[in-house]
Scaffold this motif. Structure first.
Motif, mmCIF file in Angstrom:
data_model
loop_
_atom_site.group_PDB
_atom_site.id
_atom_site.type_symbol
_atom_site.label_atom_id
_atom_site.label_comp_id
_atom_site.label_asym_id
_atom_site.label_seq_id
_atom_site.Cartn_x
_atom_site.Cartn_y
_atom_site.Cartn_z
ATOM 1 N N GLY A 121 0.855 -1.314 -0.057
ATOM 2 C CA GLY A 121 -0.109 0.056 -0.011
ATOM 3 C C GLY A 121 0.748 1.132 -0.079
ATOM 4 N N ALA A 122 2.086 1.225 0.488
ATOM 5 C CA ALA A 122 2.956 2.396 0.307
ATOM 6 C C ALA A 122 3.867 2.488 -0.657
ATOM 7 C CB ALA A 122 3.958 2.147 1.645
ATOM 8 N N LEU A 123 4.322 1.463 -1.177
ATOM 9 C CA LEU A 123 5.463 1.697 -2.241
ATOM 10 C C LEU A 123 5.342 2.657 -3.461
ATOM 11 C CD1 LEU A 123 6.552 -2.092 -2.335
ATOM 12 C CD2 LEU A 123 7.938 -0.182 -1.952
ATOM 13 N N THR A 124 4.145 2.672 -4.125
ATOM 14 C CA THR A 124 3.746 3.317 -5.141
ATOM 15 C C THR A 124 4.194 4.893 -4.802
ATOM 16 O OG1 THR A 124 2.451 2.034 -6.172
ATOM 17 C CG2 THR A 124 2.338 4.423 -6.976
ATOM 18 N N ARG A 125 3.624 5.218 -3.685
ATOM 19 C CA ARG A 125 3.832 6.716 -3.133
ATOM 20 C C ARG A 125 5.309 6.849 -2.753
ATOM 21 N NH1 ARG A 125 0.971 9.101 1.965
ATOM 22 N NH2 ARG A 125 2.936 8.471 3.105
ATOM 23 N N VAL A 126 5.996 5.986 -1.916
ATOM 24 C CA VAL A 126 7.312 5.992 -1.659
ATOM 25 C C VAL A 126 8.172 6.240 -3.018
ATOM 26 C CG1 VAL A 126 9.148 4.793 -0.611
ATOM 27 C CG2 VAL A 126 7.070 4.831 0.491
ATOM 28 N N LEU A 127 8.212 5.205 -3.737
ATOM 29 C CA LEU A 127 8.976 5.424 -4.902
ATOM 30 C C LEU A 127 9.035 6.594 -5.842
ATOM 31 C CD1 LEU A 127 8.938 1.450 -5.714
ATOM 32 C CD2 LEU A 127 10.860 2.706 -4.650
ATOM 33 N N ALA A 128 7.626 6.864 -5.880
ATOM 34 C CA ALA A 128 7.428 8.405 -6.671
ATOM 35 C C ALA A 128 8.246 9.405 -6.117
ATOM 36 C CB ALA A 128 5.994 8.722 -6.658
ATOM 37 N N GLY A 129 8.883 9.528 -5.176
ATOM 38 C CA GLY A 129 9.728 10.430 -4.505
ATOM 39 C C GLY A 129 11.124 10.168 -4.696
ATOM 40 N N LEU A 130 11.482 9.090 -5.341
ATOM 41 C CA LEU A 130 12.756 8.759 -5.613
ATOM 42 C C LEU A 130 13.571 9.942 -6.385
ATOM 43 C CD1 LEU A 130 14.721 6.379 -4.986
ATOM 44 C CD2 LEU A 130 14.245 5.899 -7.440
ATOM 45 N N PRO A 131 14.821 10.453 -6.185
ATOM 46 C CA PRO A 131 15.197 11.669 -6.702
ATOM 47 C C PRO A 131 15.847 10.922 -8.258
ATOM 48 C CG PRO A 131 15.983 11.760 -4.747
ATOM 49 C CD PRO A 131 15.253 10.334 -4.736
ATOM 50 N N ASP A 132 16.135 11.807 -8.949
ATOM 51 C CA ASP A 132 16.553 11.524 -10.357
ATOM 52 C C ASP A 132 17.928 11.159 -9.994
ATOM 53 O OD1 ASP A 132 14.087 12.394 -11.646
ATOM 54 O OD2 ASP A 132 14.936 14.367 -12.216
ATOM 55 N N GLY A 133 18.263 9.984 -11.102
ATOM 56 C CA GLY A 133 19.563 9.291 -10.930
ATOM 57 C C GLY A 133 19.579 8.376 -9.796
ATOM 58 N N TYR A 134 18.884 8.391 -9.023
ATOM 59 C CA TYR A 134 18.879 7.317 -7.901
ATOM 60 C C TYR A 134 18.131 6.085 -8.394
ATOM 61 C CZ TYR A 134 20.724 11.138 -4.544
ATOM 62 O OH TYR A 134 21.278 11.919 -4.003
ATOM 63 N N ARG A 135 18.796 4.847 -7.873
ATOM 64 C CA ARG A 135 17.879 3.673 -8.033
ATOM 65 C C ARG A 135 17.445 3.033 -6.932
ATOM 66 N NH1 ARG A 135 20.599 -1.964 -9.568
ATOM 67 N NH2 ARG A 135 22.101 -1.448 -8.170
ATOM 68 N N ALA A 136 16.224 2.541 -6.862
ATOM 69 C CA ALA A 136 15.714 2.063 -5.595
ATOM 70 C C ALA A 136 16.059 0.505 -5.772
ATOM 71 C CB ALA A 136 14.048 2.269 -5.647
ATOM 72 N N LEU A 137 16.486 -0.132 -4.418
ATOM 73 C CA LEU A 137 16.851 -1.532 -4.297
ATOM 74 C C LEU A 137 15.850 -1.795 -3.010
ATOM 75 C CD1 LEU A 137 20.766 -1.720 -4.090
ATOM 76 C CD2 LEU A 137 19.129 -1.922 -6.447
ATOM 77 N N VAL A 138 14.702 -2.307 -3.652
ATOM 78 C CA VAL A 138 13.704 -2.981 -2.649
ATOM 79 C C VAL A 138 14.086 -4.292 -2.382
ATOM 80 C CG1 VAL A 138 11.034 -3.337 -2.273
ATOM 81 C CG2 VAL A 138 11.943 -1.249 -3.446
ATOM 82 N N VAL A 139 14.058 -4.386 -0.908
ATOM 83 C CA VAL A 139 14.748 -5.657 -0.566
ATOM 84 C C VAL A 139 13.493 -6.423 -0.086
ATOM 85 C CG1 VAL A 139 16.075 -7.269 0.924
ATOM 86 C CG2 VAL A 139 16.715 -5.044 -0.031
ATOM 87 N N ASP A 140 12.823 -7.412 -0.447
ATOM 88 C CA ASP A 140 11.371 -7.992 -0.189
ATOM 89 C C ASP A 140 11.937 -9.067 0.831
ATOM 90 O OD1 ASP A 140 9.124 -9.205 0.000
ATOM 91 O OD2 ASP A 140 8.882 -10.074 -1.942
ATOM 92 N N ASN A 141 11.667 -8.861 2.278
ATOM 93 C CA ASN A 141 11.900 -9.535 3.183
ATOM 94 C C ASN A 141 10.739 -10.775 3.633
ATOM 95 O OD1 ASN A 141 12.787 -8.855 6.607
ATOM 96 N ND2 ASN A 141 13.910 -10.329 5.185
ATOM 97 N N GLY A 142 10.294 -11.268 2.325
ATOM 98 C CA GLY A 142 9.230 -12.475 2.539
ATOM 99 C C GLY A 142 7.989 -12.145 2.716
ATOM 100 N N SER A 143 7.785 -10.889 1.974
ATOM 101 C CA SER A 143 6.278 -10.408 1.894
ATOM 102 C C SER A 143 5.087 -11.138 1.258
ATOM 103 C CB SER A 143 6.150 -9.243 0.980
ATOM 104 O OG SER A 143 7.075 -8.227 1.386
ATOM 105 N N THR A 144 4.102 -11.189 1.872
ATOM 106 C CA THR A 144 2.996 -12.076 1.475
ATOM 107 C C THR A 144 1.952 -11.347 0.533
ATOM 108 O OG1 THR A 144 1.864 -11.707 3.360
ATOM 109 C CG2 THR A 144 3.183 -13.621 3.568
ATOM 110 N N ASP A 145 2.164 -10.203 0.481
ATOM 111 C CA ASP A 145 1.138 -9.367 -0.235
ATOM 112 C C ASP A 145 2.121 -9.194 -1.786
ATOM 113 O OD1 ASP A 145 3.335 -7.514 0.114
ATOM 114 O OD2 ASP A 145 1.910 -5.846 1.255
ATOM 115 N N ARG A 146 1.498 -7.962 -2.439
ATOM 116 C CA ARG A 146 2.059 -7.914 -3.882
ATOM 117 C C ARG A 146 3.221 -6.791 -4.009
ATOM 118 N NH1 ARG A 146 -0.748 -5.258 -6.883
ATOM 119 N NH2 ARG A 146 -0.050 -6.062 -8.928
ATOM 120 N N SER A 147 3.840 -6.565 -3.006
ATOM 121 C CA SER A 147 4.950 -5.733 -2.739
ATOM 122 C C SER A 147 5.935 -5.791 -3.742
ATOM 123 C CB SER A 147 5.696 -5.699 -1.268
ATOM 124 O OG SER A 147 5.094 -5.458 -0.201
#
Length: 221
Positions: A17-43
């Motif tokens: 529920g949070a990732l779309t908003r969070v990743l929309a704030g990623l600065p230009d030139g930065y790369r997001a590494l989302v470490v999925d720690n065993g999620s049971t949803d669609r993260s």
């Protein structure tokens, strides 16, 4: 493949529920590494759809996820933040600028800007930990928060072994012991989306207190 200026490690456990908003704030030139720690949803799917690189690391634990992301990063400077919507990734360049200016590790001091962003018991506990850190290391910090930036090689060289809630505290204590240059800058802090795995649950709070207390005792010795 275009190399990013800064890799940003985002430990993630059921944050669909949070990732779309969070990743929309990623600065230009930065790369997001989302470490999925065993999620049971669609993260993982949501993160990929938003352009993030997803790293599967099912061994549970905040420290386990963060360290896996650090090891997977490839940039000289690495940023870190929670993936729950409480932090604005757009504020990371301020931390990175201090690293570029000579610091080895920069911590974001959380400044709540919404009611309920940081419960009273969490503020009190954090203040106690910060005072203990100052007493042990001499480093004047006001927060041991989840937004930080640092030099990748320097952080890896610390040999951190905590893989649970004590990881951020161990990072600061060992960095201070090794003489790394540590700085702090204010960052805004909002109510997270969903229920906190730490301050939002009794089990999470007990685990965090136990892990951090062990690290403080170790450092005091």
């Amino acid at each position: 493949m275009t190399v990013s200026a800064v890799d940003v490690v985002l430990p993630c456990l059921d944050e669909e529920g949070a990732l779309t908003r969070v990743l929309a704030g990623l600065p230009d030139g930065y790369r997001a590494l989302v470490v999925d720690n065993g999620s049971t949803d669609r993260s993982a799917e949501v993160a990929r759809a938003a352009g993030a690189t997803v790293i599967a690391h099912p061994v549970r634990g905040y420290g386990a996820a963060v360290h896996a992301g650090l090891e997977a990063s490839v940039t000289d400077i690495v940023g870190f933040a929670d993936a729950d919507g409480s932090l604005d990734l757009g504020e990371l360049p301020a931390l990175v600028a201090l690293v570029e200016g000579g610091a080895d590790l920069v911590l974001g001091r959380r400044v709540p800007v919404e009611r309920g962003a940081m419960p009273l018991h969490a503020r009190a506990g954090n203040a106690v930990i910060a005072r203990r850190v100052r007493a042990i290391t001499g480093v004047r910090l006001r927060d041991i928060g989840p937004m930080r930036a640092g030099r990748r090689e320097a952080l890896l060289a610390l040999g951190l072994d905590d893989r649970r809630s004590g990881y951020p505290l161990e990072l600061v204590l060992r960095a201070a012991a090794e003489g790394l240059r540590i700085a702090e800058v204010d960052v805004t802090y909002r109510r997270r989306i969903g229920v906190s795995k730490v301050t939002g649950t009794v089990r999470g709070t007990i685990t965090a207190v136990r892990d951090m207390s062990a690290r403080l005792r170790e450092a005091a010795r």
